[in-house]
Design a protein around this motif. Structure first.
Motif, PDB file in Angstrom:
ATOM      1  N   SER A  45       0.834  -1.198   0.000  1.00 32.98           N
ATOM      2  CA  SER A  45       0.000   0.000   0.000  1.00 32.98           C
ATOM      3  C   SER A  45       0.860   1.236   0.000  1.00 32.98           C
ATOM      4  N   SER A  59      -8.340  -2.745   2.700  1.00 28.77           N
ATOM      5  CA  SER A  59      -7.369  -3.816   2.473  1.00 28.77           C
ATOM      6  C   SER A  59      -7.968  -5.017   1.755  1.00 28.77           C
ATOM      7  N   ALA A  97      -8.787  -5.694  -1.384  1.00 33.57           N
ATOM      8  CA  ALA A  97      -8.112  -6.128  -2.610  1.00 33.57           C
ATOM      9  C   ALA A  97      -6.772  -6.780  -2.289  1.00 33.57           C
ATOM     10  N   LYS A  98      -6.058  -6.253  -1.290  1.00 35.64           N
ATOM     11  CA  LYS A  98      -4.773  -6.846  -0.909  1.00 35.64           C
ATOM     12  C   LYS A  98      -4.974  -8.238  -0.333  1.00 35.64           C
ATOM     13  N   PHE A 144      -5.603 -10.568  -3.140  1.00 34.19           N
ATOM     14  CA  PHE A 144      -4.342 -10.859  -3.831  1.00 34.19           C
ATOM     15  C   PHE A 144      -3.549 -11.927  -3.078  1.00 34.19           C
ATOM     16  N   ALA A 161      -9.249  -9.086  -7.149  1.00 32.86           N
ATOM     17  CA  ALA A 161      -8.392  -8.006  -6.651  1.00 32.86           C
ATOM     18  C   ALA A 161      -8.025  -7.046  -7.772  1.00 32.86           C
ATOM     19  N   ARG A 215     -10.699  -4.639  -8.532  1.00 37.20           N
ATOM     20  CA  ARG A 215     -10.794  -3.602  -7.500  1.00 37.20           C
ATOM     21  C   ARG A 215      -9.685  -2.572  -7.637  1.00 37.20           C
ATOM     22  N   TYR A 235      -6.192  -3.229  -7.750  1.00 42.37           N
ATOM     23  CA  TYR A 235      -4.907  -3.496  -7.098  1.00 42.37           C
ATOM     24  C   TYR A 235      -3.868  -3.818  -8.169  1.00 42.37           C
ATOM     25  N   GLN A 259      -0.702  -4.956  -8.367  1.00 45.49           N
ATOM     26  CA  GLN A 259       0.023  -6.228  -8.379  1.00 45.49           C
ATOM     27  C   GLN A 259      -0.863  -7.372  -8.865  1.00 45.49           C
TER      28      GLN A 259
END
Length: 554
Positions: free
Chosen positions: A138, A321, A323-324, A327, A354, A357, A359, A361
């Motif tokens: 992040s 958090s 999406a993280k 992932f 993810a 959304r 993200y 990565q």
């Protein structure tokens, strides 16, 4: 103004002290009851229900929650302050619903919450302050924005009259009014200009009255240096006071400070303790951090199954958090971590969720997976999805995505587009594109031939250890392309490539030894290099061994 809707629960009871911007009429209330009754009848007919009797396969998330005892087939369960229930879908699957979020829909429609300021508006901070440094997950590790989970949400149509009314109530020691005034001066609404000093004063007065969210906001202002000189120690003290009053965002920020050592001691065990406390109270961001702690063994022992379950719990609630967490779920399913076996289909599901959304990565990973699957050759849609996600990742700062796109366009013979992608990758800091760009300029692939530029790029890449550029420099020195011809320098670069185990470089060194280019003829060394290359399956090396080296050893 608080984190956007991290928890719908109101932890203080001043909602009747002040007039709400949009209080529903009795008629609207009766209408909503009728709607809810109709909804209940409909869901019962469709098999959604609150009781047992649901059939069909469960989703991975539902299965995990069932296994952890978070939900059951007989109704709702309270998890982290949220009521979750199992619902049967029309396709025979089961999903987890947030009952509280559904039932508060009418109230949310009648209140317009104020969006927090964009992170771009925050003042630049010293690079020595760990709070300002992005981590791999992040760009804002502190997640600091003042709170607005007050009993009266500050709406976009706050008027000057309303401000005066709150000031009058504040003079009567009304903590809620003090808090609301702090929000107004922080955001510049209600006819007042942004004034962090005044916002700090009002939050301080509310905090003195024991208002929990005001204490959290004071911690944020101290940490960011708004309205008061920046002080990580003071921020930590305010977060600690708010955490003791069950403000989960304060627990989360306090944990991050213990994790990094900002504002005091670095203590991973204390960090984990506060992450876990906030997660147990329903804070989605903390759930993600608990998952990371179990995944990496920070402040606790590594437990991949626990990590998996906390990431699943985080993915089931709305939070920054989410999406993280999805992932990380994708990574765990892809590598079979915390599971009995690898599940690529499930991994792709979480990566794609993810990625959708936003993200970066995840966008990079799903694009790479789609390209690596080779399905894009048979299914145009797969190729289009790969391009879409890689472009999104590239635009979001993942320069490797442009490199992968460049490779894709090489495969489909779109040289001009491939050159542009490789250039964007290099301009974005992806060093691996150096060697490819050098070849583009050397051979005129997607651009005009520029041997001097090619030599410059290959030189930089070769010094960084890229074998392809070592061989390219050997060739350019040998042929005098973009540089003065020099057989000895050519041999030096081929030897560097060969020493890295590259079969092509080994063949070139052998030929130099055979013909005495840049060195004395040495057939024994030539044969040795050819054998090394042939052992790697190099056909050119095998052919040269047959042509020049007989059984007699000549």
């Amino acid at each position: 103004m608080r984190f956007p809707a991290i928890s719908p629960r109101l932890r203080h009871g001043a909602q009747n002290l002040l007039p709400l911007p949009h209080r529903p009429s009795r008629l609207a209330f009766i209408s909503s009851l009728i709607t809810l009754c109709f909804f209940s009848i409909f869901t019962a007919q469709e098999g959604w229900g609150f009781g047992g009797g649901l059939s069909g396969d469960t989703s991975p998330l539902t299965s995990a929650l069932l296994g952890r005892g978070l939900v059951d087939l007989k109704g709702t369960r309270v998890v982290g302050g949220r009521s979750l229930r199992l619902r049967g879908g029309g396709d025979g699957t089961r999903v987890v619903e947030d009952v509280e979020a559904m039932q508060s829909g009418l109230e949310k429609l009648q209140k317009l919450s104020l969006e927090p300021p964009s992170p771009k508006e925050l003042p630049p901070k010293s690079s020595s302050d760990p709070i300002s440094k992005p981590n791999r997950a992040s760009k804002n590790i502190s997640g600091n924005e003042p709170a607005h989970r007050s009993s009266e949400m500050i709406s976009l149509n706050v008027t000057a009259t309303r401000i005066d009314h709150w000031k009058l109530l504040a003079e009567q020691n009304n903590a809620q009014a003090m808090y609301n005034l702090g929000l107004c001066y922080y955001s510049g609404v209600g006819g007042v200009s942004v004034n962090y000093e005044t916002a700090y004063d009002w939050f301080f007065k509310a905090a003195e009255k024991g208002f929990p969210d005001a204490k959290f906001n004071l911690g944020v202002l101290c940490q960011l240096g708004k309205g008061v000189p920046a002080s990580q120690t003071a921020a930590m003290e305010w977060y600690l006071e708010a955490a003791q009053m069950n403000v989960t965002e304060a627990m989360n920020n306090l944990a991050k400070m213990y994790q990094s050592g900002v504002g005091g001691e670095k203590n991973l065990k204390k960090a984990f303790k506060y992450f876990l406390a906030a997660a147990d109270l329903g804070n989605g961001d903390a759930m993600y951090n608990v998952g990371l702690a179990y995944y990496h063994g920070n402040g606790t022992s590594i437990n991949l199954q626990e990590a998996l379950e906390w990431f699943q719990a985080c993915s089931a609630v709305d939070n920054k958090s989410r999406a993280k967490a999805e992932f990380m779920l994708g990574n765990m399913y892809f590598h079979g971590q915390g599971l009995v076996e690898t599940d690529y289909k499930e991994a792709v599901f979480w990566y794609k969720s993810a990625a959708e959304r936003g993200y970066p990565q995840a966008q990079l990973h799903i694009g790479r997976i789609f390209l690596g699957s080779q399905q894009y050759k048979a299914h145009a849609k797969v190729g289009q999805e790969a391009i879409r996600f890689l472009r999104l990742a590239g635009e979001n700062g993942m320069s490797e995505a442009w490199h992968l796109l460049g490779q894709y366009y090489v495969r489909v013979s779109n040289t001009s587009e491939s050159f542009l992608c490789f250039k964007r990758a290099f301009d974005g800091g992806f060093i691996q594109s150096l060697s490819v760009l050098g070849s583009c300029y050397e051979h005129g692939i997607g651009t005009k031939v520029d041997l001097e530029k090619a030599f410059e790029l290959h030189s930089t890449a070769a010094k960084k250890g890229y074998i392809g550029s070592m061989n390219a420099l050997g060739s350019m020195y040998l042929e005098g392309k973009g540089v003065e011809r020099d057989e000895e320098e050519a041999l030096e670069w081929y030897i560097k490539s060969a020493d890295h185990g590259d079969a092509n470089g080994q063949v070139q060194v052998a030929m130099h030894k055979m013909y005495g280019q840049g060195c004395d003829v040495n057939m024994q060394e030539a044969r040795s290099w050819l054998r090394k290359a042939a052992s790697q399956g190099n056909e050119r090396a095998k052919e040269l061994l047959k042509q020049h080296f007989t059984a007699s050893g000549t």
